[in-house]
Design a protein around this motif. Structure first.
Motif, short mmCIF file in Angstrom:
data_model
loop_
_atom_site.label_atom_id
_atom_site.label_comp_id
_atom_site.label_asym_id
_atom_site.label_seq_id
_atom_site.Cartn_x
_atom_site.Cartn_y
_atom_site.Cartn_z
N SER A 35 0.82 -1.30 0.03
CA SER A 35 -0.04 0.07 0.13
C SER A 35 1.01 1.21 -0.05
O SER A 35 1.99 1.26 0.61
N ILE A 36 0.62 2.15 -0.38
CA ILE A 36 1.16 3.57 -0.62
C ILE A 36 0.81 4.22 0.59
O ILE A 36 -0.47 4.23 1.25
N SER A 37 1.87 4.88 1.51
CA SER A 37 1.52 5.21 2.77
C SER A 37 1.82 6.84 2.85
O SER A 37 1.90 7.20 3.77
N GLY A 38 2.09 7.44 1.60
CA GLY A 38 2.50 8.92 1.75
C GLY A 38 1.20 9.65 1.61
O GLY A 38 0.12 9.37 1.32
N ASP A 39 1.46 10.99 1.31
CA ASP A 39 0.71 11.77 1.18
C ASP A 39 0.23 12.03 -0.35
O ASP A 39 1.00 12.49 -1.37
N PRO A 40 -1.33 11.95 -0.76
CA PRO A 40 -1.57 11.94 -2.16
C PRO A 40 -1.56 13.27 -2.66
O PRO A 40 -1.59 13.71 -3.86
N GLY A 41 -1.65 14.31 -1.88
CA GLY A 41 -1.55 15.60 -2.08
C GLY A 41 0.23 16.08 -2.44
O GLY A 41 0.50 17.26 -3.31
N ASP A 42 1.10 15.02 -2.41
CA ASP A 42 2.88 15.33 -2.64
C ASP A 42 3.07 14.61 -4.00
O ASP A 42 3.15 13.33 -3.86
N TYR A 61 -4.15 12.13 5.59
CA TYR A 61 -3.51 13.32 5.11
C TYR A 61 -4.42 14.16 4.23
O TYR A 61 -4.35 15.00 4.24
N ALA A 62 -5.22 13.12 3.43
CA ALA A 62 -6.18 13.71 2.44
C ALA A 62 -7.31 14.70 3.20
O ALA A 62 -7.61 15.71 2.81
N MET A 63 -7.95 13.81 4.29
CA MET A 63 -8.80 14.78 5.05
C MET A 63 -7.94 16.04 5.85
O MET A 63 -8.88 17.01 5.94
N LEU A 64 -6.92 16.04 6.42
CA LEU A 64 -6.31 17.10 7.03
C LEU A 64 -6.04 18.13 5.95
O LEU A 64 -5.97 19.31 6.41
N ASN A 65 -5.66 17.76 5.05
CA ASN A 65 -5.23 18.80 3.68
C ASN A 65 -6.60 19.59 3.50
O ASN A 65 -6.55 20.68 2.89
N ASP A 66 -7.84 18.81 3.56
CA ASP A 66 -8.89 19.53 3.38
C ASP A 66 -9.84 19.64 4.50
O ASP A 66 -11.01 19.08 4.20
N ARG A 67 -9.42 19.85 5.68
CA ARG A 67 -9.90 19.81 6.80
C ARG A 67 -11.33 20.24 7.07
O ARG A 67 -12.39 19.51 7.68
N ASP A 68 -11.60 21.49 6.50
CA ASP A 68 -13.10 21.89 6.38
C ASP A 68 -14.15 21.18 6.08
O ASP A 68 -15.34 21.46 6.35
#
Length: 289
Positions: free
Chosen positions: A71-78, A142-149
């Motif tokens: 599984s990929i374990s990094g930030d999908p935004g990076d 990561y994805a949820m924290l990157n778009d927390r609102d």
């Protein structure tokens, strides 16, 4: 199945035309996470890292040794790198654990159906995971924290066998310091100067701060842990349709051709690894499937 097709098309966009041909990546950094678990930080030799969805996986090929799904374990935004966290459990992962910065590795992917981030829009999210199961869920967090609102409460419940087995120590501490994220960690057996929770991760569910009427649950870990987690979530009133699990099977081709990962009527490599619980409820926990 429509969602699955969308997921695959996103993952395949920007990938090589032949999904069976690995792209060349360079090991940029090697992180020893604990005594038997490590993370590879990979950069693509061509400079292009394909986008991925949280929960998807790649096939990593150690030349001359073999290929395994991780599984990929990094930030999908990076988009500059791929991170993969795995445990030494066999020949390929043992060889992988000896890779050094500058070494080359083959990567095919990303493959599979990921976590339903969009389904959690406006809802509470509870992430329940054990051991190395935190790795496939870290991109979702990561994805949820990157778009927390977009989300209401986000709760992480994480269990490990001992304090020495806990993954991503520094990151867990940073997450705990946030005011918009609840993090609760427990260990099966306390050692050293551990003063936190002791017990299996399911014991954290009854008092976890989420509204079961508006909660999406994401679960990854050993199947027995996931089975008891589903039971505890049901006791809290979380609907079966709001529960998603990540399944692990022996994947070889990653495109649904070889049949190694058949799980009931589906193939984990293309119909999973993430499933809505109702899709697999009738076969979940059946050893022969």
């Amino acid at each position: 199945m429509a969602d699955h097709v969308t997921t695959m098309s996103r993952g395949q966009a920007g990938r090589m035309a032949d999904p069976m041909t690995p792209a060349l990546y360079t090991v940029d950094a090697f992180h020893q996470d604990n005594h038997d678990t490590f993370t590879l930080d990979l950069r693509c030799a061509s400079g292009h890292v394909p986008t991925f969805e949280p929960g998807q996986f790649n096939m990593l090929y150690v030349f001359g040794v073999g290929e395994i799904p991780i599984s990929i374990s990094g930030d999908p935004g990076d988009s500059s790198r791929l991170l993969h966290t795995t445990r030494v459990v066999g020949t390929v992962t043992r060889a992988m654990s000896k890779l050094q910065p500058g070494d080359t590795i083959g990567v095919r992917g990303p493959f599979g159906r990921g976590w339903p981030i969009d389904a959690a829009d406006g809802e509470d999210v509870v992430i329940v995971t054990g051991g190395i199961g935190l790795a496939p869920l870290r991109p979702a967090l990561y994805a949820m924290l990157n778009d927390r609102d977009r989300f209401n409460k986000i709760v992480l419940l994480y269990g490990a066998r001992t304090p020495e087995d806990i993954l991503y120590w520094d990151e867990l501490e940073a997450w705990r310091a946030r005011f918009d994220l609840e993090v609760h960690v427990t260990v099966d057996r306390a050692t050293g100067d551990w003063h936190g929770n002791v017990g299996v991760v399911t014991k954290l569910i009854p008092r976890a701060p989420f509204d079961p009427r508006r909660t999406v649950a994401l679960i990854c870990g050993p199947e027995i842990m996931m089975r008891f987690t589903i039971q505890e979530l049901a006791k809290r009133g979380v609907a079966d349709g709001a529960i998603y699990v990540s399944m692990e099977r022996n994947m070889k081709c990653a495109v649904g051709l070889c049949g190694h990962c058949q799980y009931g009527p589906s193939f984990v490599c293309k119909d999973g690894p993430v499933y809505p619980y109702p899709e697999i409820e009738s076969i979940f926990g059946v050893a022969e499937v």
